[in-house]
Scaffold this motif. Structure first.
Motif, PDB file in Angstrom:
ATOM      1  N   ASP A  12       0.836  -1.191   0.000  1.00  0.00           N
ATOM      2  CA  ASP A  12       0.000   0.000   0.000  1.00  0.00           C
ATOM      3  C   ASP A  12       0.872   1.242   0.000  1.00  0.00           C
ATOM      4  O   ASP A  12       1.767   1.383   0.839  1.00  0.00           O
ATOM      5  CB  ASP A  12      -0.908   0.028   1.233  1.00  0.00           C
ATOM      6  N   LEU A  13       0.625   2.117  -0.959  1.00  0.00           N
ATOM      7  CA  LEU A  13       1.392   3.358  -1.073  1.00  0.00           C
ATOM      8  C   LEU A  13       0.469   4.538  -0.808  1.00  0.00           C
ATOM      9  O   LEU A  13      -0.598   4.651  -1.407  1.00  0.00           O
ATOM     10  CB  LEU A  13       1.996   3.479  -2.474  1.00  0.00           C
ATOM     11  N   GLN A  14       0.893   5.392   0.085  1.00  0.00           N
ATOM     12  CA  GLN A  14       0.131   6.587   0.426  1.00  0.00           C
ATOM     13  C   GLN A  14       0.727   7.786  -0.306  1.00  0.00           C
ATOM     14  O   GLN A  14       1.893   7.758  -0.720  1.00  0.00           O
ATOM     15  CB  GLN A  14       0.173   6.823   1.940  1.00  0.00           C
ATOM     16  N   PRO A  15      -0.039   8.853  -0.467  1.00  0.00           N
ATOM     17  CA  PRO A  15       0.508  10.058  -1.112  1.00  0.00           C
ATOM     18  C   PRO A  15       1.796  10.505  -0.425  1.00  0.00           C
ATOM     19  O   PRO A  15       1.896  10.479   0.792  1.00  0.00           O
ATOM     20  CB  PRO A  15      -0.605  11.093  -0.928  1.00  0.00           C
ATOM     21  N   GLY A  16       2.805  10.833  -1.228  1.00  0.00           N
ATOM     22  CA  GLY A  16       4.094  11.282  -0.703  1.00  0.00           C
ATOM     23  C   GLY A  16       5.016  10.150  -0.286  1.00  0.00           C
ATOM     24  O   GLY A  16       5.997  10.376   0.407  1.00  0.00           O
TER      25      GLY A  16
END
Length: 58
Positions: free
Chosen positions: A38-42
């Motif tokens: 899972d990749l979050q903004p930034g």
């Protein structure tokens, strides 16, 4: 015997500097067999590149 999947890989060219990815305001989930990244903004794009390198070596 391993099951064959329809997964295709793309080449990701990563620079040597650790710079945060541009924020689009949207999260991204990347399913990889039995796990999900899972990749979050930034997110740290250099860390993602390291994770991809490790996964490729497995």
């Amino acid at each position: 015997m391993k099951k064959r999947s329809n997964t295709s890989w793309v080449k990701v060219d990563v620079g040597s500097e650790r710079t945060p990815a541009p924020s689009t305001g949207k999260a991204l989930s990347i399913p990889i067999n039995d796990i999900t990244v899972d990749l979050q903004p930034g997110f740290d794009s250099a860390m993602l590149a390291e994770v991809v390198r490790v996964l490729k070596s497995c």
